[in-house]
Write a protein that holds these residues in place. Structure first.
Motif, PDB file in Angstrom:
ATOM      1  N   SER A 120      29.776  42.887  34.077  1.00 57.61           N
ATOM      2  CA  SER A 120      29.499  42.981  35.510  1.00 57.61           C
ATOM      3  C   SER A 120      30.543  43.860  36.185  1.00 57.61           C
ATOM      4  N   ASP A 121      30.091  44.757  37.061  1.00 60.48           N
ATOM      5  CA  ASP A 121      30.994  45.633  37.804  1.00 60.48           C
ATOM      6  C   ASP A 121      30.989  45.311  39.296  1.00 60.48           C
ATOM      7  N   GLN A 122      30.510  44.125  39.662  1.00 65.54           N
ATOM      8  CA  GLN A 122      30.425  43.750  41.061  1.00 65.54           C
ATOM      9  C   GLN A 122      31.144  42.418  41.306  1.00 65.54           C
ATOM     10  N   ILE A 123      31.811  42.349  42.456  1.00 65.47           N
ATOM     11  CA  ILE A 123      32.431  41.094  42.871  1.00 65.47           C
ATOM     12  C   ILE A 123      32.053  40.813  44.326  1.00 65.47           C
ATOM     13  N   TYR A 124      32.056  39.550  44.696  1.00 66.63           N
ATOM     14  CA  TYR A 124      31.810  39.161  46.084  1.00 66.63           C
ATOM     15  C   TYR A 124      33.140  39.179  46.822  1.00 66.63           C
ATOM     16  N   LEU A 125      33.230  40.022  47.842  1.00 63.07           N
ATOM     17  CA  LEU A 125      34.501  40.293  48.515  1.00 63.07           C
ATOM     18  C   LEU A 125      35.140  39.031  49.086  1.00 63.07           C
ATOM     19  N   TYR A 126      34.380  38.245  49.872  1.00 64.08           N
ATOM     20  CA  TYR A 126      34.959  37.061  50.511  1.00 64.08           C
ATOM     21  C   TYR A 126      35.360  36.018  49.463  1.00 64.08           C
ATOM     22  N   SER A 127      34.555  35.888  48.447  1.00 65.82           N
ATOM     23  CA  SER A 127      34.885  34.940  47.379  1.00 65.82           C
ATOM     24  C   SER A 127      36.204  35.307  46.715  1.00 65.82           C
ATOM     25  N   ALA A 128      36.379  36.609  46.459  1.00 65.03           N
ATOM     26  CA  ALA A 128      37.604  37.077  45.809  1.00 65.03           C
ATOM     27  C   ALA A 128      38.826  36.799  46.679  1.00 65.03           C
ATOM     28  N   ILE A 129      38.698  37.049  47.989  1.00 59.92           N
ATOM     29  CA  ILE A 129      39.817  36.823  48.911  1.00 59.92           C
ATOM     30  C   ILE A 129      40.168  35.332  48.973  1.00 59.92           C
ATOM     31  N   ILE A 130      39.126  34.494  49.093  1.00 62.38           N
ATOM     32  CA  ILE A 130      39.356  33.043  49.160  1.00 62.38           C
ATOM     33  C   ILE A 130      40.015  32.545  47.886  1.00 62.38           C
ATOM     34  N   ASN A 131      39.566  33.047  46.745  1.00 67.88           N
ATOM     35  CA  ASN A 131      40.132  32.613  45.461  1.00 67.88           C
ATOM     36  C   ASN A 131      41.607  32.978  45.336  1.00 67.88           C
ATOM     37  N   VAL A 132      41.956  34.189  45.791  1.00 68.82           N
ATOM     38  CA  VAL A 132      43.352  34.622  45.715  1.00 68.82           C
ATOM     39  C   VAL A 132      44.229  33.773  46.646  1.00 68.82           C
TER      40      VAL A 132
END
Length: 221
Positions: A120-132
């Motif tokens: 996969s070459d796609q990530i969900y932006l808000y999910s990534a920010i929340i996870n970090v």
């Protein structure tokens, strides 16, 4: 001038010259002092070295650590901690950034490896920010609890059953909390195209920054 890293290495080397009884006593002081990360690292290690030298000389005279520092190592260690200066705010901020880069670097690299296998070459932006953000907050909280446990357990002969159970519950709870956040914040925000290789590079860059900052920190005079 002696760098902090060399002082630490010298202290660890000198500890081995102590008798078994004196080393057990001194190790309690060492763990307790080092667990106070807000104190000046250099001056903390210099004080520990002075104590070690004093104790080694006393050993040659047939004295024990109890004779030198007293029967209450906790009270003596508290006096040391109270007398030591705090680390400079700039140094504390640098240390915080170092830990932050290290945590984020490994998190991003692990994510990159997972995405390599899922193709996969796609990530969900808000999910990534929340996870970090969750990783940093939970990691910081866990580090604080570990340091508090080190301070508390430094003068205990062995870890109590209740402390072991508590540590297990905290570890399990922390892991469960983070996994819960990952699960419930999945697929939030717009999709962003980032290859796994680019993500791997970003994570590696953060780890490199953390390493360089640590190397610079341990070479301060």
């Amino acid at each position: 001038m002696v760098i902090v890293k060399k002082i630490i290495a010298e202290n660890n080397k000198k500890r081995k010259l102590l008798t078994k009884e004196n080393q057990a006593y001194f190790d309690k002081l060492l763990v307790y002092v080092r667990a106070h990360v807000l104190l000046s690292e250099r001056q903390s290690e210099e004080v520990l070295m002075e104590m070690l030298d004093h104790l080694l000389i006393a050993e040659e005279e047939g004295k024990t650590a109890v004779d030198v520092f007293g029967p209450n190592p906790k009270a003596y260690a508290d006096d040391i901690v109270d007398a030591l200066p705090k680390e400079k705010k700039g140094s504390l901020m640098t240390f915080g950034v170092e830990i932050l880069c290290d945590l984020m670097g490994w998190f991003i690299i692990i994510g990159a490896v997972g995405r390599y296998f899922t193709k996969s070459d796609q990530i969900y932006l808000y999910s990534a920010i929340i996870n970090v953000v969750a990783l940093v907050a939970i990691g910081g909280g866990l580090l604080y609890l570990i340091l508090q446990q080190l301070k508390k357990g430094a003068f205990e002969e062995k870890m109590s059953t209740s402390a072991i159970i508590k540590a297990g519950l905290v570890g399990t709870g922390t892991f469960g909390l983070f996994m819960g956040i990952l699960y419930f914040t999945d697929k939030l925000g717009p999709l962003v195209n980032i290859t796994w290789f680019a993500q791997l590079g970003a994570g590696s860059a953060l780890l490199l920054i953390s390493y360089l900052m640590k190397r610079d920190r341990t070479k301060r005079y």
